[in-house]
Design a protein around this motif. Structure first.
Motif, PDB file in Angstrom:
ATOM      1  N   LYS A  66       0.770  -1.282   0.396  1.00 22.22           N
ATOM      2  CA  LYS A  66      -0.254  -0.243   0.169  1.00 22.22           C
ATOM      3  C   LYS A  66       1.270   1.109  -0.024  1.00 22.22           C
ATOM      4  O   LYS A  66       0.464   2.474  -0.427  1.00 22.22           O
ATOM      5  N   GLN A  67       1.944   1.255   0.527  1.00 21.84           N
ATOM      6  CA  GLN A  67       2.764   2.605   0.696  1.00 21.84           C
ATOM      7  C   GLN A  67       3.742   2.738  -0.235  1.00 21.84           C
ATOM      8  O   GLN A  67       4.683   2.991  -0.177  1.00 21.84           O
ATOM      9  N   ALA A  68       3.747   1.499  -1.106  1.00 18.02           N
ATOM     10  CA  ALA A  68       4.988   1.226  -2.499  1.00 18.02           C
ATOM     11  C   ALA A  68       4.869   3.316  -3.081  1.00 18.02           C
ATOM     12  O   ALA A  68       6.099   3.335  -3.476  1.00 18.02           O
ATOM     13  N   SER A  69       3.642   2.831  -3.686  1.00 19.16           N
ATOM     14  CA  SER A  69       3.500   4.667  -4.429  1.00 19.16           C
ATOM     15  C   SER A  69       4.797   5.549  -3.791  1.00 19.16           C
ATOM     16  O   SER A  69       5.535   6.577  -4.896  1.00 19.16           O
ATOM     17  N   PRO A  70       3.769   6.025  -2.768  1.00 18.51           N
ATOM     18  CA  PRO A  70       4.451   7.449  -2.063  1.00 18.51           C
ATOM     19  C   PRO A  70       5.846   6.961  -1.534  1.00 18.51           C
ATOM     20  O   PRO A  70       6.069   7.987  -1.226  1.00 18.51           O
ATOM     21  N   THR A  71       6.505   6.068  -1.526  1.00 22.01           N
ATOM     22  CA  THR A  71       7.870   5.988  -0.559  1.00 22.01           C
ATOM     23  C   THR A  71       8.695   6.471  -2.600  1.00 22.01           C
ATOM     24  O   THR A  71      10.090   6.926  -2.078  1.00 22.01           O
ATOM     25  N   TRP A  72       7.966   5.662  -2.976  1.00 19.03           N
ATOM     26  CA  TRP A  72       8.700   6.067  -4.736  1.00 19.03           C
ATOM     27  C   TRP A  72       9.069   7.430  -4.466  1.00 19.03           C
ATOM     28  O   TRP A  72       9.728   7.697  -5.289  1.00 19.03           O
ATOM     29  N   TYR A  73       7.668   7.505  -4.375  1.00 19.80           N
ATOM     30  CA  TYR A  73       7.130   9.176  -4.806  1.00 19.80           C
ATOM     31  C   TYR A  73       8.444  10.309  -3.801  1.00 19.80           C
ATOM     32  O   TYR A  73       9.046  11.091  -4.427  1.00 19.80           O
ATOM     33  N   TYR A  74       8.944  10.232  -2.513  1.00 19.85           N
ATOM     34  CA  TYR A  74       9.724  10.715  -1.916  1.00 19.85           C
ATOM     35  C   TYR A  74      11.180  10.553  -2.440  1.00 19.85           C
ATOM     36  O   TYR A  74      11.174  11.577  -2.265  1.00 19.85           O
ATOM     37  N   LYS A  75      11.512   9.438  -2.939  1.00 17.36           N
ATOM     38  CA  LYS A  75      12.458   9.460  -3.176  1.00 17.36           C
ATOM     39  C   LYS A  75      13.237  10.041  -4.375  1.00 17.36           C
ATOM     40  O   LYS A  75      14.000  10.599  -4.611  1.00 17.36           O
ATOM     41  N   ILE A  76      11.815   9.814  -5.731  1.00 22.30           N
ATOM     42  CA  ILE A  76      12.541  11.021  -6.969  1.00 22.30           C
ATOM     43  C   ILE A  76      12.405  12.573  -6.697  1.00 22.30           C
ATOM     44  O   ILE A  76      12.947  13.565  -7.436  1.00 22.30           O
ATOM     45  N   ASP A  77      11.050  12.276  -5.582  1.00 24.09           N
ATOM     46  CA  ASP A  77      11.089  14.248  -5.290  1.00 24.09           C
ATOM     47  C   ASP A  77      12.906  14.636  -4.820  1.00 24.09           C
ATOM     48  O   ASP A  77      13.048  15.712  -5.392  1.00 24.09           O
ATOM     49  N   GLN A  78      13.161  13.677  -3.764  1.00 26.23           N
ATOM     50  CA  GLN A  78      14.606  13.908  -3.349  1.00 26.23           C
ATOM     51  C   GLN A  78      15.667  14.111  -4.442  1.00 26.23           C
ATOM     52  O   GLN A  78      16.666  14.788  -4.121  1.00 26.23           O
ATOM     53  N   SER A  79      15.400  13.204  -5.379  1.00 24.65           N
ATOM     54  CA  SER A  79      17.440  12.713  -6.276  1.00 24.65           C
ATOM     55  C   SER A  79      15.912  14.586  -6.949  1.00 24.65           C
ATOM     56  O   SER A  79      17.771  14.419  -7.307  1.00 24.65           O
ATOM     57  N   LEU A  80      15.111  15.225  -7.447  1.00 23.93           N
ATOM     58  CA  LEU A  80      14.866  15.456  -8.594  1.00 23.93           C
ATOM     59  C   LEU A  80      15.075  17.591  -7.459  1.00 23.93           C
ATOM     60  O   LEU A  80      15.768  18.372  -8.377  1.00 23.93           O
ATOM     61  N   THR A  81      14.849  17.894  -6.366  1.00 20.62           N
ATOM     62  CA  THR A  81      15.626  18.602  -5.348  1.00 20.62           C
ATOM     63  C   THR A  81      16.670  18.475  -5.321  1.00 20.62           C
ATOM     64  O   THR A  81      17.400  19.726  -5.483  1.00 20.62           O
ATOM     65  N   LYS A  82      16.989  17.390  -4.928  1.00 15.89           N
ATOM     66  CA  LYS A  82      19.097  17.637  -4.324  1.00 15.89           C
ATOM     67  C   LYS A  82      19.450  17.919  -6.089  1.00 15.89           C
ATOM     68  O   LYS A  82      20.889  19.042  -6.208  1.00 15.89           O
TER      69      LYS A  82
END
Length: 199
Positions: free
Chosen positions: A122-138
């Motif tokens: 159930k939490q697979a999609s949000p954990t991926w979003y947080y990861k890609i969000d961190q990468s793009l912000t960096k």
């Protein structure tokens, strides 16, 4: 195994291991694909999952940006992140039964302690979003306030816009070399499938 998705452990007392299954498909190009999927429907909110919502780009935003890119004669490139959900690290303690065909001899009683999110959780999609969000912000991208699936990177030559729709990415910008640069930066962190120019 390559991603360190789980480790084999004894099931702690009071914990339940969720089941999993293999999903087999034949892709449009004729390739066979097997994906291990957790039976996340057995997860309980507040016990082994919290956040289940993951933002994606709104359809209206995608249409507007594609129309704008066409009007300005900008470049549009498409990317797909391979096994995207396996990049998201889990905060929750989740146990899964060993998948069929991967059961280790003499370790049949052990279960998989999940370290990364896998498809079906159930939490697979949000954990991926947080990861890609961190990468793009960096990398210097800024998420727009009006749409959390749209990121903008401002430069002297113009901006590069990234549209996120789960694991699919559209890069839009006036200069092809800038889009290539963004692709190369993302490819250092993720395995990507480059579909090139969007027709």
């Amino acid at each position: 195994m390559e991603n360190g998705t789980w480790e084999l452990v004894d099931l702690p007392e009071g914990q339940k291991a969720i089941k999993c299954k293999w999903v087999y498909t034949i892709k449009a190009d004729g390739c066979y694909k097997a994906r291990l999927v957790a039976k996340g429907f057995s997860q309980q909110y507040g016990i082994d999952c919290e956040e289940t919502f993951s933002p994606v780009a709104r359809w209206e935003s995608i249409c507007f940006l594609l129309a704008h890119a066409a009007l300005e004669n900008w470049e549009i490139e498409s990317l797909d992140v391979k096994t995207a959900f396996l990049y998201g690290k889990l905060d929750e303690e989740i146990y899964m039964e060993q998948p069929e065909g991967f059961m280790k001899k003499k370790m049949g009683a052990k279960v998989c302690r999940l370290r990364k999110a896998i498809y079906g959780l159930k939490q697979a999609s949000p954990t991926w979003y947080y990861k890609i969000d961190q990468s793009l912000t960096k990398l210097g991208f800024v998420c727009t306030k009006s749409d959390t699936g749209i990121y903008v990177y401002h430069q002297r030559q113009g901006e590069v816009i990234v549209i996120l729709y789960v694991d699919n990415i559209l890069n839009i910008g006036p200069e092809l070399k800038e889009l290539t640069c963004v692709k190369e930066m993302l490819s250092k962190e993720y395995q990507m499938q480059d579909f090139g120019t969007v027709s």
